[in-house]
Write a protein that holds these residues in place. Structure first.
Motif, short mmCIF file in Angstrom:
data_model
loop_
_atom_site.label_atom_id
_atom_site.label_comp_id
_atom_site.label_asym_id
_atom_site.label_seq_id
_atom_site.Cartn_x
_atom_site.Cartn_y
_atom_site.Cartn_z
N THR A 145 0.82 -1.20 0.00
CA THR A 145 0.00 0.00 0.00
C THR A 145 0.86 1.26 0.00
N ILE A 146 1.92 1.26 0.82
CA ILE A 146 2.79 2.44 0.89
C ILE A 146 3.48 2.69 -0.44
N GLN A 147 4.02 1.62 -1.07
CA GLN A 147 4.74 1.83 -2.32
C GLN A 147 3.80 2.17 -3.47
N THR A 148 2.51 1.91 -3.30
CA THR A 148 1.55 2.28 -4.33
C THR A 148 1.29 3.78 -4.33
N PHE A 149 1.26 4.40 -3.16
CA PHE A 149 0.87 5.81 -3.07
C PHE A 149 2.02 6.74 -2.70
N GLU A 159 5.70 13.25 0.69
CA GLU A 159 5.79 13.51 2.12
C GLU A 159 4.77 12.68 2.87
N PRO A 160 5.13 12.20 4.06
CA PRO A 160 6.41 12.35 4.76
C PRO A 160 7.52 11.54 4.11
N ALA A 161 8.75 11.98 4.36
CA ALA A 161 9.91 11.37 3.70
C ALA A 161 10.09 9.90 4.08
N LEU A 162 9.72 9.55 5.31
CA LEU A 162 9.88 8.16 5.74
C LEU A 162 9.01 7.21 4.91
N LEU A 163 7.75 7.59 4.72
CA LEU A 163 6.87 6.75 3.92
C LEU A 163 7.33 6.71 2.46
#
Length: 248
Positions: A145-149, A159-163
């Motif tokens: 999910t994170i790499q999708t958005f 942003e945020p840079a961590l995600l």
């Protein structure tokens, strides 16, 4: 130099290189394989929901009622699949092949960790397997999910840079990390819960094989089997080194 869309390579080969009759045969085979795979997927999803979930929550229903529920579940799965299509192109790398590899890479590591640990370590129990499978699946879907958005690519959230950093982390490296995390969760959960009964795992792991079976296995492990294992490992390692080191 024109930019080549890798998703159109196969379609271009079929359209340009194949003669008319063979082209139609290939398209028919692709459509038949697609319809067969989708039918199996929809039937399995509907059966899983109806038998393992709905029937447990509402027992005693007639077969006609369960059939109706299965049809509704099939329509729901198809609708969700259609709604998910726009998201597939946003997964790291883009394209159907990249999407399938990413999804499989986040689903398979917990299963592989449970299988390997259960095969070689008799201390693994049901609690460890459940925790490893559940946590591994959740972590894998979170990464997907994170790499999708989120990421540095155009159209993604920066942003945020961590995600964004998590989203840009290579999916295939993340697969290995997920496997290690799943294995660690399985080991910890198994150690803090009671071990499985000896009679329940006898003969299922290498550590619990009785002496007679161990002798039979050792006798079957002849020179030919050892040679084939060595050749297969050598081929796999050789291809990995060739495509990751020599071609750079």
């Amino acid at each position: 130099m024109p930019v080549i869309n890798p998703d159109l390579v196969f379609a271009t080969l079929v359209q340009v290189l194949l003669p008319t009759g063979v082209r139609g045969l290939i398209v028919a085979c692709l459509l038949a394989a697609l319809m067969s795979s989708l039918a199996s997927l929809f039937n399995s999803s509907a059966s899983l929901f109806t038998v393992d979930i709905y029937e447990k929550l509402r027992p005693g229903r007639s077969e006609k009622h369960l059939l109706r529920v299965g049809r509704i579940a099939t329509v729901a799965v198809v609708s969700l699949g259609i709604l998910w299509i726009p998201v597939m192109g946003k997964v790291q790398g883009g394209g159907l092949y990249q999407y399938l590899q990413n999804v499989q890479g986040y689903v398979a590591p917990p299963i592989a960790a449970v299988f390997l640990l259960g095969l070689f370590w008799k201390r693994v129990n049901a609690a460890g397997a459940v925790w490893g499978l559940g946590a591994g699946f959740v972590i894998g879907m979170i990464k997907l999910t994170i790499q999708t958005f989120f990421g540095a690519a155009e159209g993604q959230i920066h942003e945020p840079a961590l995600l964004a950093a998590i989203g840009d982390f290579n999916a295939y490296y993340a697969t290995g990390v997920l496997g290690l995390i799943s294995a660690a969760i399985i080991i910890v959960a198994s150690l803090v819960t009671p071990p499985p009964a000896e009679e329940n795992i006898r003969g299922l792991t290498y550590g619990s094989i009785h002496h007679e079976a161990a002798g039979e296995i050792k006798a079957s492990w002849d020179f030919g089997n050892k040679l084939m294992v060595f050749l297969i490992l050598a081929c796999v390692i050789g291809m990995y080194v060739y495509f990751t080191v020599w071609l750079r």
